[in-house]
Motif scaffolding. Structure first.
Motif, PDB file in Angstrom:
ATOM      1  N   SER A 129      34.665 -28.216  -7.706  1.00 15.48           N
ATOM      2  CA  SER A 129      36.027 -27.690  -7.649  1.00 15.48           C
ATOM      3  C   SER A 129      37.034 -28.787  -7.320  1.00 15.48           C
ATOM      4  CB  SER A 129      36.122 -26.558  -6.611  1.00 15.48           C
ATOM      5  OG  SER A 129      35.269 -25.491  -6.952  1.00 15.48           O
ATOM      6  N   LEU A 130      36.617 -29.786  -6.564  1.00 11.87           N
ATOM      7  CA  LEU A 130      37.496 -30.910  -6.259  1.00 11.87           C
ATOM      8  C   LEU A 130      37.657 -31.845  -7.456  1.00 11.87           C
ATOM      9  CD1 LEU A 130      36.498 -32.097  -2.656  1.00 11.87           C
ATOM     10  CD2 LEU A 130      38.491 -30.767  -3.345  1.00 11.87           C
ATOM     11  N   GLY A 131      36.782 -31.694  -8.448  1.00 13.56           N
ATOM     12  CA  GLY A 131      36.825 -32.604  -9.580  1.00 13.56           C
ATOM     13  C   GLY A 131      36.241 -33.962  -9.254  1.00 13.56           C
ATOM     14  N   LEU A 132      35.247 -33.985  -8.344  1.00 11.36           N
ATOM     15  CA  LEU A 132      34.599 -35.238  -7.966  1.00 11.36           C
ATOM     16  C   LEU A 132      33.173 -35.258  -8.502  1.00 11.36           C
ATOM     17  CD1 LEU A 132      35.771 -35.609  -4.255  1.00 11.36           C
ATOM     18  CD2 LEU A 132      36.627 -36.823  -6.268  1.00 11.36           C
ATOM     19  N   PRO A 133      32.797 -36.288  -9.247  1.00  8.59           N
ATOM     20  CA  PRO A 133      31.426 -36.353  -9.756  1.00  8.59           C
ATOM     21  C   PRO A 133      30.436 -36.595  -8.628  1.00  8.59           C
ATOM     22  CG  PRO A 133      32.573 -38.414 -10.201  1.00  8.59           C
ATOM     23  CD  PRO A 133      33.597 -37.470  -9.643  1.00  8.59           C
ATOM     24  N   ASN A 134      29.312 -35.913  -8.695  1.00  7.15           N
ATOM     25  CA  ASN A 134      28.212 -36.177  -7.764  1.00  7.15           C
ATOM     26  C   ASN A 134      27.264 -37.130  -8.484  1.00  7.15           C
ATOM     27  OD1 ASN A 134      25.797 -36.055  -6.210  1.00  7.15           O
ATOM     28  ND2 ASN A 134      26.444 -34.090  -5.376  1.00  7.15           N
ATOM     29  N   ILE A 135      27.199 -38.378  -8.031  1.00  3.19           N
ATOM     30  CA  ILE A 135      26.533 -39.427  -8.805  1.00  3.19           C
ATOM     31  C   ILE A 135      25.156 -39.807  -8.281  1.00  3.19           C
ATOM     32  CG2 ILE A 135      28.703 -40.388  -9.665  1.00  3.19           C
ATOM     33  CD1 ILE A 135      28.447 -42.582  -7.497  1.00  3.19           C
ATOM     34  N   GLY A 136      24.681 -39.155  -7.227  1.00  2.45           N
ATOM     35  CA  GLY A 136      23.344 -39.524  -6.757  1.00  2.45           C
ATOM     36  C   GLY A 136      23.016 -38.926  -5.410  1.00  2.45           C
ATOM     37  N   GLY A 190      43.903 -43.712   2.969  1.00  8.08           N
ATOM     38  CA  GLY A 190      44.848 -44.045   1.915  1.00  8.08           C
ATOM     39  C   GLY A 190      44.207 -44.156   0.549  1.00  8.08           C
ATOM     40  N   ALA A 191      42.972 -43.700   0.420  1.00  9.66           N
ATOM     41  CA  ALA A 191      42.212 -43.876  -0.819  1.00  9.66           C
ATOM     42  C   ALA A 191      42.138 -42.582  -1.617  1.00  9.66           C
ATOM     43  CB  ALA A 191      40.803 -44.353  -0.507  1.00  9.66           C
ATOM     44  N   ARG A 192      41.966 -42.736  -2.919  1.00  7.52           N
ATOM     45  CA  ARG A 192      41.680 -41.589  -3.779  1.00  7.52           C
ATOM     46  C   ARG A 192      40.167 -41.417  -3.858  1.00  7.52           C
ATOM     47  NH1 ARG A 192      43.590 -38.152  -7.415  1.00  7.52           N
ATOM     48  NH2 ARG A 192      45.712 -39.008  -7.391  1.00  7.52           N
ATOM     49  N   PRO A 193      39.645 -40.267  -3.461  1.00  6.75           N
ATOM     50  CA  PRO A 193      38.198 -40.032  -3.604  1.00  6.75           C
ATOM     51  C   PRO A 193      37.808 -40.063  -5.078  1.00  6.75           C
ATOM     52  CG  PRO A 193      39.234 -38.360  -2.217  1.00  6.75           C
ATOM     53  CD  PRO A 193      40.338 -39.118  -2.868  1.00  6.75           C
ATOM     54  N   VAL A 194      36.664 -40.712  -5.382  1.00  9.59           N
ATOM     55  CA  VAL A 194      36.243 -40.810  -6.785  1.00  9.59           C
ATOM     56  C   VAL A 194      34.833 -40.286  -7.021  1.00  9.59           C
ATOM     57  CG1 VAL A 194      37.796 -42.701  -7.360  1.00  9.59           C
ATOM     58  CG2 VAL A 194      35.500 -43.225  -6.481  1.00  9.59           C
ATOM     59  N   ALA A 195      34.038 -40.092  -5.969  1.00  7.85           N
ATOM     60  CA  ALA A 195      32.671 -39.606  -6.177  1.00  7.85           C
ATOM     61  C   ALA A 195      32.072 -39.171  -4.849  1.00  7.85           C
ATOM     62  CB  ALA A 195      31.796 -40.680  -6.821  1.00  7.85           C
ATOM     63  N   VAL A 196      31.024 -38.340  -4.942  1.00  4.37           N
ATOM     64  CA  VAL A 196      30.256 -37.936  -3.769  1.00  4.37           C
ATOM     65  C   VAL A 196      28.765 -38.094  -4.070  1.00  4.37           C
ATOM     66  CG1 VAL A 196      31.998 -36.330  -2.911  1.00  4.37           C
ATOM     67  CG2 VAL A 196      30.236 -35.494  -4.475  1.00  4.37           C
ATOM     68  N   CYS A 240       8.855 -34.852  -8.375  1.00  7.64           N
ATOM     69  CA  CYS A 240       9.168 -34.059  -9.561  1.00  7.64           C
ATOM     70  C   CYS A 240      10.625 -34.261  -9.965  1.00  7.64           C
ATOM     71  CB  CYS A 240       8.887 -32.579  -9.301  1.00  7.64           C
ATOM     72  SG  CYS A 240      10.053 -31.782  -8.174  1.00  7.64           S
ATOM     73  N   ASP A 241      10.918 -33.866 -11.187  1.00  9.40           N
ATOM     74  CA  ASP A 241      12.275 -33.943 -11.732  1.00  9.40           C
ATOM     75  C   ASP A 241      13.217 -33.068 -10.914  1.00  9.40           C
ATOM     76  OD1 ASP A 241      14.285 -34.398 -13.944  1.00  9.40           O
ATOM     77  OD2 ASP A 241      14.049 -32.225 -14.066  1.00  9.40           O
ATOM     78  N   LYS A 242      14.377 -33.618 -10.535  1.00  9.42           N
ATOM     79  CA  LYS A 242      15.331 -32.891  -9.683  1.00  9.42           C
ATOM     80  C   LYS A 242      16.518 -32.349 -10.469  1.00  9.42           C
ATOM     81  CE  LYS A 242      13.068 -33.860  -5.835  1.00  9.42           C
ATOM     82  NZ  LYS A 242      12.071 -34.850  -6.245  1.00  9.42           N
ATOM     83  N   SER A 243      16.396 -32.277 -11.792  1.00 12.58           N
ATOM     84  CA  SER A 243      17.543 -31.836 -12.584  1.00 12.58           C
ATOM     85  C   SER A 243      17.905 -30.378 -12.316  1.00 12.58           C
ATOM     86  CB  SER A 243      17.298 -32.057 -14.076  1.00 12.58           C
ATOM     87  OG  SER A 243      16.178 -31.332 -14.527  1.00 12.58           O
ATOM     88  N   TRP A 244      16.955 -29.551 -11.809  1.00 16.82           N
ATOM     89  CA  TRP A 244      17.304 -28.184 -11.409  1.00 16.82           C
ATOM     90  C   TRP A 244      18.451 -28.222 -10.395  1.00 16.82           C
ATOM     91  CZ3 TRP A 244      17.721 -25.384  -6.963  1.00 16.82           C
ATOM     92  CH2 TRP A 244      17.786 -23.989  -7.084  1.00 16.82           C
ATOM     93  N   ILE A 245      18.451 -29.265  -9.543  1.00 12.72           N
ATOM     94  CA  ILE A 245      19.526 -29.441  -8.558  1.00 12.72           C
ATOM     95  C   ILE A 245      20.716 -30.159  -9.180  1.00 12.72           C
ATOM     96  CG2 ILE A 245      20.161 -30.676  -6.441  1.00 12.72           C
ATOM     97  CD1 ILE A 245      17.306 -30.111  -5.431  1.00 12.72           C
ATOM     98  N   THR A 246      20.472 -31.325  -9.771  1.00  8.56           N
ATOM     99  CA  THR A 246      21.586 -32.167 -10.217  1.00  8.56           C
ATOM    100  C   THR A 246      22.356 -31.551 -11.372  1.00  8.56           C
ATOM    101  OG1 THR A 246      20.090 -33.464 -11.639  1.00  8.56           O
ATOM    102  CG2 THR A 246      20.463 -34.267  -9.401  1.00  8.56           C
ATOM    103  N   ASN A 247      21.728 -30.653 -12.141  1.00  5.14           N
ATOM    104  CA  ASN A 247      22.457 -29.984 -13.217  1.00  5.14           C
ATOM    105  C   ASN A 247      23.489 -28.986 -12.696  1.00  5.14           C
ATOM    106  OD1 ASN A 247      21.121 -31.399 -15.196  1.00  5.14           O
ATOM    107  ND2 ASN A 247      19.715 -29.749 -15.738  1.00  5.14           N
ATOM    108  N   GLN A 248      23.405 -28.673 -11.407  1.00  4.26           N
ATOM    109  CA  GLN A 248      24.418 -27.804 -10.802  1.00  4.26           C
ATOM    110  C   GLN A 248      25.644 -28.584 -10.357  1.00  4.26           C
ATOM    111  OE1 GLN A 248      22.901 -24.676  -8.129  1.00  4.26           O
ATOM    112  NE2 GLN A 248      20.829 -25.329  -8.685  1.00  4.26           N
ATOM    113  N   TYR A 249      25.562 -29.907 -10.456  1.00  5.10           N
ATOM    114  CA  TYR A 249      26.681 -30.768 -10.095  1.00  5.10           C
ATOM    115  C   TYR A 249      27.314 -31.338 -11.369  1.00  5.10           C
ATOM    116  CZ  TYR A 249      23.926 -31.007  -5.711  1.00  5.10           C
ATOM    117  OH  TYR A 249      23.197 -30.720  -4.589  1.00  5.10           O
ATOM    118  N   ASP A 250      28.627 -31.517 -11.337  1.00  6.45           N
ATOM    119  CA  ASP A 250      29.290 -32.213 -12.431  1.00  6.45           C
ATOM    120  C   ASP A 250      29.217 -33.707 -12.125  1.00  6.45           C
ATOM    121  OD1 ASP A 250      30.973 -33.286 -14.343  1.00  6.45           O
ATOM    122  OD2 ASP A 250      32.309 -31.553 -14.315  1.00  6.45           O
ATOM    123  N   ARG A 251      28.464 -34.430 -12.945  1.00  2.99           N
ATOM    124  CA  ARG A 251      28.261 -35.859 -12.687  1.00  2.99           C
ATOM    125  C   ARG A 251      29.252 -36.754 -13.419  1.00  2.99           C
ATOM    126  NH1 ARG A 251      22.075 -35.763 -14.271  1.00  2.99           N
ATOM    127  NH2 ARG A 251      22.685 -33.749 -15.126  1.00  2.99           N
TER     128      ARG A 251
END
Length: 768
Positions: free
Chosen positions: A175-182, A138-144, A441-452
Motif C-alpha cells: 500500500s505504501l508503494g515500496l518494493p519488498n526486495i529480500g 530527510g530521505a525518501r523510502p525506496v524499499a523494505v 524450499c522455495d519461498k515464493s508462496w511468501i514473496t509473491n504476496q509482496y510487490d517487488r
C-alpha cells in the motif's frame, strides 16, 4: 472544546502526597528503578511522569542491558570506516555517503512480541515504524526487507502467525508503494512462541536533504501531525518487548498498534515537501513510547527545553488519561519543530495533503521538559533523564554449562550422522529431501504476496542473493542489500555465529557485484536477566564488532530485541545482520542463476570445501544440533568479495551465487531453478583437490565460497584473476540448456521438474 476532566495528578500534588501508592510494577519498572526516579525528581513522580519514565526506561527504549556493550561498535571504528559514514549509531537511522551528492539511509528493527500477539497489525506496524525512521532523516523510502523466523512448520499455531505476519507485511508495504526486495524465512521449533519479525527499510537522499531531529531555537513551535492519538498500542512495543511471555507474571500484553498504510503514504509525501521547502527544523517519528519519546528525545537532543500543552493533542478517544496519551503508540504520527515565521507555510502543506495537526508548545531555555494539562503542570523533568540517562546495567554473564558437551556432540559422531548417503541414489534422495525442507524450499508462496518491482527501480529481488535498487536514474548508481543470520550457528558459538551472519550477508551483496559499505543489525536474544543469555549476547557483539573491523564495514545503526523467551526457554541467539553495498551502475549487477542463452558456459567454485556439517541444514533435517559451526576466514571473505565485485564490474560473470545453508547442493539447485536451465557437474576435480568425499562436497557448509558461471572465452582471464589473489577456484561443470536436468557425473541425475516439484510444494502444502 475543553479538556476532559480527570482527577489530574499534578506535579504540585505529587510533591504534596509523597506516600501515595503508585503502580510502578504494573508499568514494567523495578522497585529500584522507581526509587531512582523519586531520587531524580526529589519527590514521587506524577502519574504522567511515571508513565513517561516507564516506557522510556523500558528495555525496548532505553537499551539498559545492552548499551554498555553496544559501545564496542563505535570503539572499533577506524578512520577508513568513518570515511563514508555521515550519520552513525544514535540517530533514527544511519546514513552512508554514496558519492555524487547522494546518500543512503537504512536500518533494521524488530516487532517480534506485538507480531505474536496480533500477527497482522504487529507486522504491518513494524513496517510502518521503520519507514518513519527513514522519513525522519530527510530521505525518501525506496524499499523494505523482512527477515522472519517462525516455529515448526507443522505446529498448529504456525499457520496463524505465517498468514497474519506475511499479510501484514505485504498489506502495509504494498500500500505504501515500496518494493519488498529480500529477507529470509526460517522455521525452527525454538521460535514457536517467539517468532522474529525484523523489518528493514532503505531510503535515499541528497546530502543537503539530511535532517537530524532536535528541538533547538528558543521560541520555535512544536507541532504534532498525522493520525489522531488513540488507545491502540498504549505501552505497546515499549512494554510488550521488555518482558518475556510468562503466565506466572503480570500481563505485559497491551493493545498492539493499528496501522493505516494510506495515511502513512500521505505522511511520506507531506514530510518530504516540508523538508524540501525547509519548513521544519527537524522531524521525529512517533514509534515506541509515542509522545513520551518524541518530546523527551527532541528536547534532550536540543539546546534547552520544551513546554507542551497535552490537551492540544487530537484524540480518537476522548476518554484517554494524560498518562495514556503520553504512552500511546498510535501509528502514522510525526512531531516537528517549526520557526514561528514558517508556521503559516507549514499549515499550508498540511492543508494541501489534508493532514491533521495540532500546535502543542514551544522550545524553551529552561532545560526542562514541562507538560501541562489544561494549564496545570503534570510533567516537569530534565529530558535527558527520560531519554538518555536511564538505567544502565552490566548484567552477569555465564558461559552455559552445556556448551562444552554441546560443542563436543559433532554430527559425525552422533547417531544421526552414523549412516550417511554414499551411493548415487542415496545422494539423489538426500538432495531432494534437503531442497523440500522448510528452510531451503522455495519461498515464493511468501514473496509473491509482496510487490517487488513497484516504483520501477528494482534491479534484483528475491530469490536473488541480494536486493538491488537504482538510486540515480541518470548514472544508474544504486545499492544492494542482504540480511542474514543463522541461529543454529550462533547457538553453537555465538561469537562465530555473529561473524558468520555478517560474512554471509557481505558475501551475498558482493555476489551481485555491489561493494559492501555499511552494516545494520537486529540482535534478537532471550532474557538479559539470564546470565547464560547475556553471555551469548556479549559474545555476539564481540564477534560482530571484530568482524566489522576486519571487513571494514561500520555498523551505522540497528536494534536490540531481548526477552524473546517463554518461561525458561530462550530462542537461539539470532543476530540478524544487514549489509548495504554500492553499485556504480545497477545494469552491471549479477543475477543468481543462468539462462538458456548461457548454454555451454563454465561453472566455477570459488573457495575451499572442508568437512563442516555441524549446525548445517543437512544435520537439521536429520534432527541434530551440536558441534562447532563452520570456520570463519574474514580475510578470505574480503578477497572473495573483491573477486566477485571485480568480475561483475568487468562483465565477466553471467550468474553468481554464494554458498551457505545447504552447501554446494543447494546453491547449484537454486541456480538451476532460477530460470529452469540445467547443468552438468563433475565433482572429481573438487574431491581430488580438497580431499573430501561426494557427500561432504555436496552438503558441507564451509564458508567463503561462491559459484560463478562465465563464457569460456573468459576462463583464462578469470583463472588468472583468482590466481593473482591466491584464491582457490576449480571448474566444476558447465551450463547445459538442452539437458533439462542437474547431472552429477558418475553419481546421479535429477530433472528440473523433479527439483521444482520438491522445492516448490512445501509452503503451499502447509499454508494452502
Amino acid at each position: 472544546m475543553s479538556a476532559p476532566k480527570f482527577n489530574i495528578d499534578t506535579v504540585a500534588n505529587a510533591a504534596a502526597t509523597p506516600h501515595e501508592e503508585q503502580p510502578w510494577a504494573e508499568l514494567g519498572l523495578k522497585q529500584d528503578e522507581y526509587q531512582d526516579i523519586v531520587k531524580l525528581l526529589g519527590r514521587r513522580p506524577s502519574a504522567a511522569e511515571l508513565a513517561m519514565y516507564s516506557v522510556m526506561w523500558s528495555e525496548h527504549c532505553s537499551y539498559k542491558s545492552s548499551k554498555i556493550h553496544l559501545k564496542k561498535f563505535g570503539a572499533k571504528l577506524d578512520e577508513q570506516m568513518k570515511k563514508d559514514m555521515m550519520v552513525g549509531i544514535g540517530e533514527n537511522a544511519g546514513v552512508t555517503d554514496l558519492g555524487d551528492g547522494w546518500a543512503v539511509t537504512f536500518k533494521v528493527e524488530s516487532h517480534n512480541h506485538p507480531s505474536f500477539v496480533e500477527p497482522y497489525q504487529g507486522a504491518a506496524t513494524g513496517i510502518g515504524g521503520i519507514v518513519r525512521d527513514i522519513i525522519s532523516m530527510g530521505a525518501r523510502p525506496v524499499a523494505v526487507m523482512d527477515p522472519l523466523r517462525f516455529g515448526a512448520i507443522d505446529h498448529p499455531d504456525t499457520a496463524r502467525l505465517v498468514h497474519g505476519i506475511v499479510s501484514g507485511i505485504g498489506g502495509y508495504g504494498n500500500s505504501l508503494g515500496l518494493p519488498n526486495i529480500g529477507g529470509e524465512t526460517v522455521f525452527d521449533p525454538i521460535y514457536q512462541a517467539n517468532p522474529l519479525v525484523n523489518a528493514l527499510a532503505v531510503g535515499v537522499l541528497r546530502h543537503e536533504d539530511l535532517r537530524l531531529a532536535n528541538a533547538s531555537g528558543v521560541g520555535n513551535r512544536v507541532v504534532l501531525f498525522g493520525a489522531r492519538t488513540g488507545g491502540d498500542g498504549i505501552g505497546g512495543a515499549s512494554v510488550l518487548a521488555s518482558e518475556s511471555f510468562d503466565d506466572t507474571k503480570p500481563s505485559k500484553r497491551p493493545a498492539v498498534q493499528v496501522g493505516d498504510p494510506f495515511a502513512e503514504k500521505v505522511l511520506i509525501e507531506c514530510c518530504l515537501e516540508l523538508f524540501k521547502g525547509e519548513l521544519v527544523e527537524g522531524i521525529q517519528d512517533l514509534g515506541a513510547a509515542g509522545i513520551s519519546c518524541a518530546t523527551s528525545e527532541l528536547a534532550s537532543n536540543g539546546e534547552g527545553g520544551m513546554q507542551v500543552e497535552l490537551t492540544s493533542v487530537l484524540l480518537r478517544d476522548p476518554t484517554l488519561t494524560p498518562g495514556e496519551i503520553l504512552m500511546s503508540e498510535s501509528q502514522e504520527r510525526m512531531m516537528a519543530v517549526v520557526t514561528p515565521e514558517k508556521a503559516a507555510a507549514f499549515e499550508a502543506v498540511m492543508a494541501k495533503w489534508d493532514v491533521e495537526y495540532s500546535w502543542l508548545g514551544e522550545v524553551t531555555d529552561t532545560g526542562r521538559l514541562i507538560i501541562t494539562w489544561d494549564g496545570e503542570t503534570i510533567v516537569d523533568v530534565d529530558p535527558r533523564t527520560v531519554a538518555h540517562d536511564g538505567p544502565t546495567y552490566d548484567r552477569p554473564q555465564q558461559r552455559p554449562a552445556r556448551q562444552d558437551a554441546l560443542q563436543a556432540d559433532t554430527f559425525r559422531s552422533s547417531t544421526a550422522g552414523a549412516s550417511l548417503p554414499e551411493t548415487g541414489l542415496e545422494l539423489r534422495a538426500a538432495l531432494l529431501e534437503l531442497m523440500a525442507s522448510p528452510n531451503l524450499c522455495d519461498k515464493s508462496w511468501i514473496t509473491n504476496q509482496y510487490d517487488r518491482y513497484v516504483g520501477g527501480n528494482t534491479a534484483l529481488a528475491m530469490p536473488d542473493d541480494a536486493g538491488v535498487v537504482r538510486v540515480d536514474e541518470a548514472t544508474g548508481m544504486g545499492v544492494g542489500l542482504a540480511t542474514d543470520a543463522n541461529g543454529r550457528y550462533a547457538y553453537l558459538d555465538p561469537y562465530a555465529g555473529a561473524q558468520l551472519a555478517l560474512a554471509e550477508s557481505y558475501r551475498n551483496v558482493a555476489t551481485t557485484g555491489a561493494v559492501p559499505m555499511a552494516v545494520t543489525d537486529c540482535l534478537n536474544f532471550g532474557s538479559p536477566e539470564d546470565p547464560e543469555v547475556m553471555w551469548q549476547f556479549v559474545q555476539a557483539i564481540d564477534g560482530l564488532s571484530d568482524a566489522c573491523l576486519a571487513l571494514q564495514v561500520p555498523v551505522t545503526g540497528g536494534n536490540v530485541s531481548l526477552y524473546n523467551q517463554t518461561g525458561t526457554t530462550a530462542i537461539h541467539p539470532t543476530p540478524v545482520v544487514g549489509v548495504l553495498g554500492r553499485f556504480d551502475d545497477v545494469a552491471r549487477r549479477t543475477p543468481s542463476g543462468w539462462r538458456a542463452e548461457h548454454d555451454g558456459q563454465a561453472i566455477y567454485l570459488l573457495g575451499t570445501t572442508s568437512d563442516e556439517l555441524d549446525g548445517s541444514e543437512f544435520a537439521n533435517v536429520r534432527g541434530h544440533l551440536g558441534g562447532l559451526p563452520p570456520k570463519v576466514d574474514l580475510d578470505g571473505e574480503k578477497l572473495l568479495g573483491q573477486l566477485l565485485v571485480s568480475g561483475s564490474r568487468d562483465g565477466m560473470f553471467d550468474a553468481a551465487h554464494d554458498l551457505s545453508e545447504g552447501g554446494l547442493a543447494a546453491a547449484l539447485t537454486e541456480m538451476v531453478l532460477r530460470h529452469g536451465v540445467g547443468a552438468r557437474v563433475n565433482l572429481g576435480p573438487l574431491l581430488a583437490r580438497d580431499g573430501v568425499d561426494a557427500f561432504t562436497a555436496l552438503f558441507s557448509e564451509s564458508q567463503g565460497r561462491a559459484l560463478v558461471s562465465l563464457p569460456r572465452s573468459e576462463e583464462e582471464r578469470f583463472v588468472a584473476m583468482a590466481g593473482v589473489r591466491g584464491y582457490p577456484a576449480v571448474r566444476v561443470g558447465i551450463v547445459d540448456a538442452e539437458a533439462d536436468a542437474l547431472e552429477f557425473q558418475d553419481l546421479f541425475t535429477v530433472t528440473v521438474d523433479e527439483l521444482s516439484q520438491a522445492n516448490t510444494g512445501t509452503l503451499a502444502k502447509h499454508f494452502g
